[in-house]
Write an enzyme that holds these catalytic residues in place. Sequence first.
Site, PDB file in Angstrom:
ATOM      1  N   ASN A   1     -10.328  -2.579  -5.874  1.00 27.11           N
ATOM      2  CA  ASN A   1      -9.547  -1.723  -6.793  1.00 27.11           C
ATOM      3  C   ASN A   1     -10.207  -1.744  -8.167  1.00 27.11           C
ATOM      4  O   ASN A   1     -10.345  -0.724  -8.839  1.00 27.11           O
ATOM      5  CB  ASN A   1      -8.111  -2.245  -6.993  1.00 27.11           C
ATOM      6  CG  ASN A   1      -7.218  -2.138  -5.776  1.00 27.11           C
ATOM      7  OD1 ASN A   1      -6.252  -2.895  -5.646  1.00 27.11           O
ATOM      8  ND2 ASN A   1      -7.505  -1.208  -4.884  1.00 27.11           N
TER       9      ASN A   1
ATOM     10  N   ARG B   1      -0.253   9.448  -9.863  1.00 28.07           N
ATOM     11  CA  ARG B   1      -0.377   8.170  -9.158  1.00 28.07           C
ATOM     12  C   ARG B   1       0.255   7.028  -9.950  1.00 28.07           C
ATOM     13  O   ARG B   1       0.840   6.108  -9.386  1.00 28.07           O
ATOM     14  CB  ARG B   1      -1.848   7.837  -8.934  1.00 28.07           C
ATOM     15  CG  ARG B   1      -2.555   8.738  -7.971  1.00 28.07           C
ATOM     16  CD  ARG B   1      -4.038   8.379  -7.878  1.00 28.07           C
ATOM     17  NE  ARG B   1      -4.225   6.994  -7.463  1.00 28.07           N
ATOM     18  CZ  ARG B   1      -4.109   6.559  -6.201  1.00 28.07           C
ATOM     19  NH1 ARG B   1      -3.807   7.411  -5.243  1.00 28.07           N
ATOM     20  NH2 ARG B   1      -4.299   5.306  -5.905  1.00 28.07           N
TER      21      ARG B   1
ATOM     22  N   ASN C   1       1.321   3.432  -2.895  1.00 29.20           N
ATOM     23  CA  ASN C   1       1.870   3.884  -4.183  1.00 29.20           C
ATOM     24  C   ASN C   1       1.407   5.308  -4.502  1.00 29.20           C
ATOM     25  O   ASN C   1       2.197   6.150  -4.942  1.00 29.20           O
ATOM     26  CB  ASN C   1       1.391   2.977  -5.323  1.00 29.20           C
ATOM     27  CG  ASN C   1       1.912   1.569  -5.215  1.00 29.20           C
ATOM     28  OD1 ASN C   1       2.783   1.280  -4.405  1.00 29.20           O
ATOM     29  ND2 ASN C   1       1.380   0.682  -6.033  1.00 29.20           N
ATOM     30  N   GLY C   2       0.114   5.550  -4.264  1.00 31.24           N
ATOM     31  CA  GLY C   2      -0.446   6.864  -4.578  1.00 31.24           C
ATOM     32  C   GLY C   2       0.187   7.953  -3.716  1.00 31.24           C
ATOM     33  O   GLY C   2       0.564   9.020  -4.207  1.00 31.24           O
TER      34      GLY C   2
ATOM     35  N   GLU D   1       0.806 -13.448  12.414  1.00 31.57           N
ATOM     36  CA  GLU D   1       1.398 -12.280  13.072  1.00 31.57           C
ATOM     37  C   GLU D   1       1.361 -11.108  12.093  1.00 31.57           C
ATOM     38  O   GLU D   1       1.623 -11.286  10.899  1.00 31.57           O
ATOM     39  CB  GLU D   1       2.855 -12.564  13.449  1.00 31.57           C
ATOM     40  CG  GLU D   1       3.010 -13.662  14.472  1.00 31.57           C
ATOM     41  CD  GLU D   1       2.462 -13.278  15.845  1.00 31.57           C
ATOM     42  OE1 GLU D   1       2.550 -12.095  16.214  1.00 31.57           O
ATOM     43  OE2 GLU D   1       1.928 -14.175  16.524  1.00 31.57           O
TER      44      GLU D   1
ATOM     45  N   ASP E   1       0.846  -1.197   0.000  1.00 28.06           N
ATOM     46  CA  ASP E   1       0.000   0.000   0.000  1.00 28.06           C
ATOM     47  C   ASP E   1       0.881   1.246   0.000  1.00 28.06           C
ATOM     48  O   ASP E   1       2.002   1.218   0.517  1.00 28.06           O
ATOM     49  CB  ASP E   1      -0.906  -0.028   1.254  1.00 28.06           C
ATOM     50  CG  ASP E   1      -2.019   1.007   1.162  1.00 28.06           C
ATOM     51  OD1 ASP E   1      -2.283   1.515   0.060  1.00 28.06           O
ATOM     52  OD2 ASP E   1      -2.623   1.303   2.206  1.00 28.06           O
TER      53      ASP E   1
HETATM   54  C1  FPP Z   1      -1.801   0.485  -3.330  1.00 26.68           C
HETATM   55  O1  FPP Z   1      -1.428   1.773  -3.630  1.00 26.68           O
HETATM   56  C2  FPP Z   1      -1.353  -0.472  -4.265  1.00 26.68           C
HETATM   57  C3  FPP Z   1      -2.102  -1.134  -5.190  1.00 26.68           C
HETATM   58  C4  FPP Z   1      -3.250  -0.589  -5.920  1.00 26.68           C
HETATM   59  C5  FPP Z   1      -1.764  -2.524  -5.472  1.00 26.68           C
HETATM   60  C6  FPP Z   1      -0.308  -2.820  -5.627  1.00 26.68           C
HETATM   61  C7  FPP Z   1       0.180  -2.609  -6.998  1.00 26.68           C
HETATM   62  C8  FPP Z   1       1.492  -2.548  -7.313  1.00 26.68           C
HETATM   63  C9  FPP Z   1       2.566  -2.733  -6.342  1.00 26.68           C
HETATM   64  C10 FPP Z   1       1.905  -2.289  -8.710  1.00 26.68           C
HETATM   65  C11 FPP Z   1       1.811  -3.431  -9.659  1.00 26.68           C
HETATM   66  C12 FPP Z   1       2.060  -4.788  -9.126  1.00 26.68           C
HETATM   67  C13 FPP Z   1       2.612  -5.782  -9.848  1.00 26.68           C
HETATM   68  C14 FPP Z   1       2.686  -7.139  -9.283  1.00 26.68           C
HETATM   69  C15 FPP Z   1       3.195  -5.564 -11.154  1.00 26.68           C
HETATM   70  P1  FPP Z   1      -2.534   2.886  -3.509  1.00 26.68           P
HETATM   71  O2  FPP Z   1      -2.793   3.404  -4.871  1.00 26.68           O
HETATM   72  O3  FPP Z   1      -3.726   2.366  -2.795  1.00 26.68           O
HETATM   73  O4  FPP Z   1      -1.780   3.910  -2.627  1.00 26.68           O
HETATM   74  P2  FPP Z   1      -2.426   5.064  -1.732  1.00 26.68           P
HETATM   75  O5  FPP Z   1      -3.209   4.367  -0.650  1.00 26.68           O
HETATM   76  O6  FPP Z   1      -1.238   5.802  -1.222  1.00 26.68           O
HETATM   77  O7  FPP Z   1      -3.292   5.879  -2.649  1.00 26.68           O
END
Ligand code: FPP
Length: 261
Positions: free
Chosen positions: A67, A32, A21-22, A207, A19
């Site tokens: 998602n 994002r 990435n955004g 855990e 979690d």
């Molecule tokens: C959460 O970030 C992450 C995801 C939507 C899923 C994970 C996806 C990846 C790591 C990229 C692609 C994966 C592979 C296996 C190629 P978020 O957008 O919810 O972050 P935020 O909560 O900060 O907005």
Amino acid sequence: MYRRLDAERLPHHVAIIMDGNGRWAGKRSLKRFLGHQQGAEAVQYVVETASRIGLPWLTLYAFSLENNLKRPRAEVNFLMRLLRTYLSNNVQRMNDNNVRIRYVGRTAELPEEVRERMAWAAEATRGNTGTTLTLALNYGGRSELTDAFRGLCAEVQREGRRLDDIDETDIHRHLYTAHMPDPDLLIRTSGEMRISNFLLWQIAYTEIFVTNRLWPDFRGIHMLEAIEDYQRRERRYGGLNDGSESDDVESLPANQLVAGR
Ligand code: FPP
């Protein structure tokens, strides 16, 4: 500081909610999408570290049902493209690291070109005997349980089994994860204290380790730190410490239960 792991107490299965990435992108005033792209880079570091320490099972929450349903189409399409690119670019490295890839989730609902690439990567890595990397894609814990109950009910009807004979192992057999052990350790990045519908049945005694680090900044060393923390814990599976006695709470005065009373 990271010290070495105890080889005797390595987990068998680590699951990760990736979690942040955004937020990673937002902090840098980037779109994002770029956060997801960096997130995909982080995946491979962690997979290779898992392989180096001989972790048998690594499961990553890569794309949830929520998602798929709740994010803008453009972001969903980007994540799908990223997944295809990730698979194309990394199968060779998975083979070099003896990593086998598998998937859990309602994957039949993913776009055909994604499913084809997924099948190709699974086939190309099928013979590897090291870490099994499982990507949870279009996955939801409740939908997994719904699918499991549907499968079990169909079996019960077909075989005319008595309902009293149904037990937990029957439910387990119908989960997407029936072939793997439950996670010993669940890591969540970016500080949120939530399970977010991930492996609901399987994490009953897992855990949990939450780090504030955002997923694109997460590396193998951080997984090792989480495992080191896990190795310091005592797992009791609902029991008590050896030799410990329960406090006689009933006989304690109220001021020993709640400060200031
Ligand atoms: C959460 O970030 C992450 C995801 C939507 C899923 C994970 C996806 C990846 C790591 C990229 C692609 C994966 C592979 C296996 C190629 P978020 O957008 O919810 O972050 P935020 O909560 O900060 O907005």
